[in-house]
Structure formats: structure tokens, C-alpha cells
Design an enzyme around this catalytic site. Structure first.
Site, PDB file in Angstrom:
ATOM      1  CE  LYS A  11       0.567   1.467   4.389  1.00  0.00           C
ATOM      2  NZ  LYS A  11       1.489   2.565   4.758  1.00  0.00           N
ATOM      3  CB  VAL A  97      12.030  -5.847   4.753  1.00  0.00           C
ATOM      4  CG1 VAL A  97      11.508  -5.989   6.095  1.00  0.00           C
ATOM      5  CG2 VAL A  97      11.448  -7.153   3.643  1.00  0.00           C
ATOM      6  CG  ASP A 138      -0.542   0.377   8.326  1.00  0.00           C
ATOM      7  OD1 ASP A 138      -1.387   1.231   8.442  1.00  0.00           O
ATOM      8  OD2 ASP A 138       0.576   0.580   7.979  1.00  0.00           O
TER       9      ASP A 138
HETATM   10  O1  C5P Z   1       0.193  -0.781  15.238  1.00  0.00           O
HETATM   11  P1  C5P Z   1       1.701  -1.169  15.079  1.00  0.00           P
HETATM   12  O2  C5P Z   1       2.430  -2.239  15.806  1.00  0.00           O
HETATM   13  O3  C5P Z   1       1.829  -1.051  13.698  1.00  0.00           O
HETATM   14  O4  C5P Z   1       2.364   0.407  15.561  1.00  0.00           O
HETATM   15  C1  C5P Z   1       3.771   0.310  15.727  1.00  0.00           C
HETATM   16  C2  C5P Z   1       3.940   1.660  16.490  1.00  0.00           C
HETATM   17  O5  C5P Z   1       3.785   2.750  15.963  1.00  0.00           O
HETATM   18  C3  C5P Z   1       3.290   1.684  17.795  1.00  0.00           C
HETATM   19  O6  C5P Z   1       3.921   0.872  19.015  1.00  0.00           O
HETATM   20  C4  C5P Z   1       3.015   3.115  17.861  1.00  0.00           C
HETATM   21  O7  C5P Z   1       4.415   3.470  18.903  1.00  0.00           O
HETATM   22  C5  C5P Z   1       3.354   3.809  16.577  1.00  0.00           C
HETATM   23  N1  C5P Z   1       1.759   4.065  16.066  1.00  0.00           N
HETATM   24  C6  C5P Z   1       1.196   5.247  16.917  1.00  0.00           C
HETATM   25  N2  C5P Z   1      -0.082   5.301  16.568  1.00  0.00           N
HETATM   26  C7  C5P Z   1      -0.639   4.591  15.322  1.00  0.00           C
HETATM   27  C8  C5P Z   1       0.015   3.675  14.788  1.00  0.00           C
HETATM   28  C9  C5P Z   1       1.135   3.197  15.383  1.00  0.00           C
HETATM   29  O8  C5P Z   1       1.610   5.715  17.548  1.00  0.00           O
HETATM   30  N3  C5P Z   1      -1.852   5.085  15.096  1.00  0.00           N
END
Ligand code: C5P
Length: 298
Positions: A11, A97, A138
């Protein structure tokens, strides 16, 4: 034992805006997402002895629950109350990646769609997206795909009219960016320039590619360390010089995309960028959601 192969598309973020920091450590987002034809190929061998594990042939990708694809399989089994033990997930990587193009999240989403088919669980895409929430922000979007507005952590999704047909060049420079670190930088610096999300939505409604392209925008670009920002700006400039209608970084980077209305110009951009960058791809927007499951493999 059952076999299934699936496509897991990458994406891009046509826009990425951060509305606020949340008490739970996440951020409220507003993003216009678009899936593209560059895709990993996922093969599921359900019932292949050895527990739940991933194989990619890439040493830096974990094979256990540190891999989002395995985390998705575990989340699916938990959510459905099923008790099977064995799944081999073979990942043929095409998406760069750690690149801001949701490679890992899309693999996870493909596993959810595939297991839904293989196990006969019969969950709806929205139910699968909800399981995906616990795997990564995501993942819900990757379950649904195509063009969508993502809000909240990224899990509140509204389908949008498709991006008009075009060519999308992706270029990933040779460094990685830590997503949590970039969010922390944004918390510290909070820049005021924001995407015109409403303008992008209106342009999508009107099928106006130029209107979308001139509004692509990512708030993370402004808080990158200066040396990385210079590289990103250099790639964006090269895209525009080559005839892109618009260019921006995707997600938390470092992949930069350019939108083109002419294939010859997009191909020329690929050629020029490939002189200095190793990971350059020519892709198209996907207007159809990924099939729930491809035909069973041989
Ligand atoms: O949800 P995911 O594991 O992909 O997110 C990785 C990191 O990105 C989270 O631990 C957080 O620090 C940050 N994040 C955030 N707000 C979001 C998505 C991700 O702060 N909406």
C-alpha cells in the site's frame, strides 16, 4: 493437508496526517490509503507438521510470532476458538521490508483471508479486519484493500472511489526508519503543515488524478532527521523532474512514490532512479479488493 496461495499487495499513503497523540501510546490518524499491484506471494500449507511458522529465505525476517504473518495466524486461531496446530507460511517477498508500504501487515492480512477460506470459518471482511487490529494498525486496511480513508489508529475504514488509472513508481532508499521513533519525533516537533485531506477526497470523488496528485502529503517528512530528509527530497524531485504529477513518502517511510499519468514517463523515472537506488518498482493502483483466497495451489 491443504495448500493455498494468495497475493499480499503493498500500500501507499496518498496522505498521512496525525490528528493527536492518545493516552494509550498510539496516535489518532487520518490517512488516504491505496493498494498497489506490487505484492508478496503467500503460500499456506495448513496441516504441515511443525507448529505455526513462517519461511521466507530471508535471514532478517523472524519465523515465529515476531513475524506479523505468524501473529495473524495465532490471532485468527484464538478469535475463532479453533484448535488446529500446524501451519507453514511461505513468504515470497517482493515488497521492500520496513519500508512504509505495509509489507508485513499485508502478509498478515493474507494469512487471515487464507485461513478464513481454508478452515471454513466464514468470517466477513469486517470481522477479519477486527482480528487484524491486534496484529498491527495497518492490518485492518490490508484486509480490505483498494482505496480507503483510515482513521483512529488506522482501523476505522471508509471505502473511497478508486484512484483513477495511473502508474505509480516506488523508490525505497537504502535506510530504515523506526516507526515509533518517528511518532516520538512528531510528538516533539509537531509541525503545522497538514495535508488537504478534504481536497483529496473531493478529487477522488471527481475522478481527478491531477487533483489527488498535487495534494499527496505526509506529515512525517517534516520531522525526519535532516540527512534522511535530503534523500527523500532528492527522490521526490527526481520523480517530479521525470514527469510525476505528485510525489510523497509513504507511511513512516522511507519509500517514496510518484504518480504518473503516462507509462513512458513512469518507465523513464524507473530507469533514472535505478541509476542511484537499488529498490525501484513500477506499479499500478489496485481497484479490486484482494480475492478472499486464490485457487488452491497444485
Ligand atoms: O500498530 P503497530 O504495531 O503497527 O504500530 C507500531 C508503533 O507505531 C506503535 O507501537 C506506536 O508507537 C506507533 N503508532 C502510533 N499510532 C498509530 C499507529 C502506530 O503511535 N496510529
Amino acid at each position: 493437508m491443504s495448500l493455498l496461495t494468495l497475493q499480499a499487495p503493498a500500500k501507499i499513503n496518498l496522505t498521512l496526517d496525525i490528528l493527536s497523540a492518545r493516552p494509550d501510546g498510539y496516535h489518532e490518524m487520518e490517512m488516504v490509503m491505496q493498494s498497489v499491484s506490487l505484492a508478496d506471494r503467500i503460500r499456506l500449507d495448513w496441516g504441515f507438521p511443525g507448529g505455526i511458522r513462517a519461511e521466507s529465505g530471508l535471514r532478517f525476517l523472524p519465523n515465529d510470532k515476531g513475524n506479523l504473518a505468524v501473529a495473524a495466524a495465532l490471532a485468527f486461531r484464538r478469535a475463532t476458538g479453533q484448535d488446529w496446530r500446524d501451519l507453514r507460511i511461505s513468504i515470497d517477498k517482493a515488497i521492500p521490508v520496513c519500508a512504509g508500504t505495509a509489507g508485513g501487515s499485508s502478509d498478515a492480512a493474507a494469512v487471515l483471508r487464507g485461513l478464513n477460506w481454508l478452515t471454513g470459518a466464514g468470517l466477513s471482511p469486517m470481522e477479519l479486519a477486527r482480528i487484524g487490529e491486534e496484529v498491527g494498525s495497518d492490518v485492518p486496511y490490508c484486509v480490505l484493500g483498494t482505496t480507503a480513508l483510515a482513521k483512529g489508529r488506522g482501523e476505522q475504514l471508509t471505502p473511497l472511489p478508486s484512484l483513477p488509472p495511473c502508474w505509480i513508481v516506488l523508490c525505497k532508499p537504502h535506510f530504515s526508519i523506526s516507526t515509533p521513533a518517528l511518532f516520538r519525533e512528531w510528538d516533539r516537533k509537531k509541525k503545522h503543515l497538514r495535508p488537504d485531506t478534504k481536497g483529496v477526497l473531493a478529487a477522488l470523488d471527481q475522478g481527478d488524478l491531477i487533483g489527488v496528485a498535487r495534494r499527496v502529503f505526509n506529515v512525517f517528512e517534516a520531522v525526519l532527521p535532516p540527512h534522511q530528509r535530503r534523500v527523500i527530497e532528492g527522490i521526490k524531485n527526481a520523480m517530479i523532474q521525470a514527469g510525476a504529477l505528485g510525489s510523497a513518502m509513504s507511511g513512516s517511510g522511507p519509500t517514496v512514490f510518484g504518480l504518473f499519468d503516462r507509462e513512458d514517463l513512469a518507465q523513464q523515472a524507473v530507469q533514472t532512479l535505478s541509476e542511484t537506488q537499488e529498490e525501484v518498482f513500477l506499479t499500478r493502483p489496485l481497484a479490486e479488493p484482494p480475492a478472499p483466497a486464490a485457487e488452491p495451489a497444485e
